[in-house]
Enzyme design. Structure first.
Site, mmCIF file in Angstrom:
data_model
loop_
_atom_site.group_PDB
_atom_site.id
_atom_site.type_symbol
_atom_site.label_atom_id
_atom_site.label_comp_id
_atom_site.label_asym_id
_atom_site.label_seq_id
_atom_site.Cartn_x
_atom_site.Cartn_y
_atom_site.Cartn_z
ATOM 1 N NE ARG A 214 73.093 51.151 113.155
ATOM 2 C CZ ARG A 214 72.300 51.659 112.204
ATOM 3 N NH1 ARG A 214 72.815 52.230 111.138
ATOM 4 N NH2 ARG A 214 70.995 51.604 112.326
ATOM 5 C CG PHE A 230 79.276 55.194 101.484
ATOM 6 C CD1 PHE A 230 79.001 56.021 100.410
ATOM 7 C CD2 PHE A 230 80.227 54.181 101.318
ATOM 8 C CE1 PHE A 230 79.642 55.843 99.188
ATOM 9 C CE2 PHE A 230 80.874 54.001 100.104
ATOM 10 C CZ PHE A 230 80.580 54.829 99.029
ATOM 11 C CG ASP A 252 77.658 60.785 103.908
ATOM 12 O OD1 ASP A 252 77.108 59.708 104.219
ATOM 13 O OD2 ASP A 252 77.185 61.557 103.024
ATOM 14 C CB SER A 253 79.523 62.852 99.250
ATOM 15 O OG SER A 253 78.255 62.264 99.190
ATOM 16 C CB ALA A 282 83.165 56.971 98.681
ATOM 17 C CG ASP A 299 75.666 50.955 104.503
ATOM 18 O OD1 ASP A 299 75.145 50.289 103.587
ATOM 19 O OD2 ASP A 299 74.997 51.457 105.431
ATOM 20 C CB CYS A 339 70.942 48.962 100.453
ATOM 21 S SG CYS A 339 71.367 50.578 99.802
HETATM 22 N N1 SAH Z 1 75.816 53.559 106.900
HETATM 23 C C1 SAH Z 1 74.772 54.530 107.106
HETATM 24 C C2 SAH Z 1 73.839 54.630 105.919
HETATM 25 C C3 SAH Z 1 74.501 54.968 104.602
HETATM 26 S S1 SAH Z 1 73.423 55.683 103.421
HETATM 27 C C4 SAH Z 1 74.027 54.213 108.406
HETATM 28 O O1 SAH Z 1 74.283 53.165 109.021
HETATM 29 O O2 SAH Z 1 73.208 55.026 108.811
HETATM 30 C C5 SAH Z 1 74.494 56.156 102.151
HETATM 31 C C6 SAH Z 1 75.240 57.460 102.396
HETATM 32 O O3 SAH Z 1 76.188 57.596 101.337
HETATM 33 C C7 SAH Z 1 74.417 58.729 102.378
HETATM 34 O O4 SAH Z 1 74.563 59.411 103.597
HETATM 35 C C8 SAH Z 1 74.984 59.576 101.223
HETATM 36 O O5 SAH Z 1 75.078 60.962 101.534
HETATM 37 C C9 SAH Z 1 76.368 58.997 101.079
HETATM 38 N N2 SAH Z 1 76.985 59.094 99.731
HETATM 39 C C10 SAH Z 1 76.403 58.979 98.526
HETATM 40 N N3 SAH Z 1 77.315 59.054 97.540
HETATM 41 C C11 SAH Z 1 78.527 59.227 98.124
HETATM 42 C C12 SAH Z 1 79.861 59.350 97.641
HETATM 43 N N4 SAH Z 1 80.122 59.304 96.345
HETATM 44 N N5 SAH Z 1 80.858 59.492 98.534
HETATM 45 C C13 SAH Z 1 80.599 59.532 99.870
HETATM 46 N N6 SAH Z 1 79.350 59.406 100.371
HETATM 47 C C14 SAH Z 1 78.334 59.264 99.529
#
Ligand code: SAH
Length: 395
Positions: A214, A230, A252-253, A282, A299, A339
Site C-alpha cells: 500500500r 477488491f 468490492d462485491s 469485479a 487484489d 494470495c
Molecule cells: N485489498 C484489500 C483486501 C482484499 S480481500 C485490502 O488491502 O484490505 C478480497 C476482497 O475481494 C474481499 O473484500 C471480497 O469481498 C472481495 N471479492 C470477492 N469476490 C469478489 C468479486 N467477484 N468481485 C468483487 N469483489 C470480490
C-alpha cells in the site's frame, strides 16, 4: 525425555525433518505408540527411535506439525519464549511502539515456529486464530503467554478460530474474548486510520499483509485516476488518496465492505469528493471500463484454496488481468496480486504474462512484491510464501 505419545517414522522418512521442515505427512509414519487424538502433543522419532521433534497431531494428510526440534516441555514458559521471539522480530523490523502504525502481525504460523497459529495485533487487541485443534486446545495458555509478553500494551484478546479450524474436528469452538472485551476498533497504518471489525470482518479483520505494498502504491498515485478492485475496507484507496490521486474508485462485491470503506474514507478524508465506492462484481465492473484509469489494483481473494482448483484459479487470474491490460490507459501502472498459497510465483507470473500477451501491449515489470517481514517465511518451509504481486508498466 518428555512423556508424550510417540510417532515413529518409516525408515528414511526423517530427511525433511532433519532439514527442519515442520510437517510430518501421514504416509511417512510407521506406527504410533500410545493413544492419540487430534490436537494432542506428540514426539516424532526416526525408525531407530532418535528424537526428531515435538508437535501437534492432526487428522489430515499433515499428521504432525512440529513446533520444536528440541526435546522441550511445551509449558507456559515455552510458549512465552516463542511469543517473545516473535515480538523481538517485530521490534527489529521497527513495528513496535510506532507512532503512525499500531497494527501488525505478531505470529505468522510456521514463519514464527508456531504452525497453526496466527495472531494479529490491533492497537491493544490481539486477535488469535487457531488453524489446528492443537493450538485451539491450548488457547488459554497462549492467551496467558501473550499477556506476559505484551504486558500493558495488551487490553484484549479475541479468539476468532471457529472458521479456521479443520472442518471435521469434533470440537465446538465459538468466537469470544479470552481477555478483556470490546475495545477500540480504530487502528492506524502509516498514518491512515481504519475501523477494524475483528468479530464480523474477513480473516482477523484486516489485511495486514499489504502494508508495504500500500505504501509503494502511494508513490505511484499522484495526479492519477485509480481503480481499487477488491478494496475490502479501503486500504489501497487511502494510500492512493494520501499519495495525491486525482480520483479513486473502490469496488468490492460485499456491500458491507463498501460501507466500511466509505466510513474509513470519511475518517481520513472527510468530505473528499475524489472518492467513490461501488458494490459490484469485479468481472462485471471491469467488463467495460474503457480507458478511464491510469492505476489499477487487483487484489482478489484466494481463487484457489486447494490444489485441485489450481487450473480454474489460473484462468480466473488470466481473465481478470487481461481486462486490466486491455483497458488501462497508455502509461498505466497495474498492481496485481495473488494470495493463494497453492498458486506459485511461477504459476502467477505465467497467468499474468498470458493475459498481457492477449492485449498485445508492451508490458514491463517494475516491482515483484511479496509479504512483509511481520509475515516471515521460514526458510525451511517455502510453502509459507503465499502473497505474490507484480507492479507492471503498460505502454
Ligand atoms: N485489498 C484489500 C483486501 C482484499 S480481500 C485490502 O488491502 O484490505 C478480497 C476482497 O475481494 C474481499 O473484500 C471480497 O469481498 C472481495 N471479492 C470477492 N469476490 C469478489 C468479486 N467477484 N468481485 C468483487 N469483489 C470480490
Amino acid at each position: 525425555m518428555s512423556n508424550f505419545s510417540k510417532v515413529i517414522l518409516k525408515k528414511g522418512k526423517e530427511e525433511s525433518l532433519l532439514r527442519f521442515h515442520p510437517w510430518v505427512f501421514s504416509g511417512a509414519i510407521d506406527r504410533i505408540e500410545g493413544n492419540v487424538e487430534e490436537g494432542d502433543v506428540v514426539t516424532v522419532h526416526t525408525s531407530d527411535l532418535r528424537f526428531l521433534g515435538i508437535g501437534h497431531c492432526g487428522i489430515g494428510s499433515i499428521a504432525v506439525r512440529i513446533f520444536s526440534f528440541q526435546d522441550i516441555n511445551p509449558d507456559l514458559n515455552f510458549w512465552c519464549s516463542k511469543f517473545k521471539a516473535a515480538y523481538e522480530l517485530r521490534k527489529r523490523i521497527g513495528l513496535i511502539s510506532k507512532k503512525e502504525t499500531n497494527v501488525f502481525r505478531l505470529v505468522h504460523g510456521e514463519g514464527d515456529g508456531m504452525p497453526g497459529l496466527i495472531v494479529d495485533f490491533y492497537n491493544g487487541t490481539a486477535v488469535l486464530q487457531a488453524h489446528t485443534v492443537g493450538m485451539w486446545l491450548i488457547r488459554n495458555m497462549l492467551a496467558e503467554a501473550l499477556q506476559i509478553t505484551l504486558g500493558d500494551q495488551l487490553t484484549a484478546i479475541y479468539d476468532k478460530s471457529s472458521k479456521t479450524l479443520p472442518f471435521k474436528a469434533s470440537i465446538e469452538p465459538v468466537y469470544g474474548y479470552l481477555l478483556g472485551g470490546n475495545s477500540t476498533r480504530e487502528v492506524m497504518e502509516d498514518g491512515n486510520r481504519f475501523l477494524v471489525d475483528w468479530e464480523e470482518g474477513q480473516k482477523t479483520g484486516f489485511f495486514v499483509d499489504q502494508r508495504e505494498n500500500r505504501k509503494l502504491l502511494s508513490q505511484y498515485a499522484f495526479g492519477k485516476d485509480v481503480l481499487n478492485m477488491f478494496c475490502y475496507t479501503g486500504g489501497f484507496s487511502f494510500s492512493a488518496m494520501r499519495g495525491g490521486a486525482n480520483l479513486v474508485h473502490s469496488v468490492d462485491s460485499s456491500a458491507k465492505a463498501i460501507e466500511m470503506t466509505k466510513q474509513n474514507v470519511e475518517l481520513n478524508f472527510p468530505g473528499d469528493p475524489r472518492h467513490t465506492a461501488f458494490a459490484a462484481d469485479a468481472f462485471d465492473f471491469m467488463h467495460d471500463i474503457k480507458d478511464k484509469y491510469d492505476l489499477i489494483i487487483l487484489d482478489p481473494p484466494a481463487f484457489a484454496k486447494h490444489k485441485n482448483a489450481l487450473n480454474q484459479a489460473l484462468q480466473g487470474y488470466k481473465k481478470l488481468n487481461s481486462r486490466a491490460f486491455q483497458q488501462i490507459r497508455p502509461g498505466g501502472v497495474l498492481f496485481t496480486f495473488s494470495c493463494s498459497q497453492v498458486v506459485t510465483k511461477t504459476n502467477f507470473r505465467e497467468a499474468v504474462f498470458s493475459a498481457a500477451a492477449l492485449s498485445k501491449r508492451n508490458v514491463r515489470i517494475l516491482h515483484q512484491l511479496s509479504q512483509p517481514g511481520d509475515h516471515p517465511i521460514n526458510i525451511y518451509h517455502p510453502e509459507g510464501e503465499y502473497l505474490k504481486g507484480l507492479v507492471l508498466y503498460v505502454e
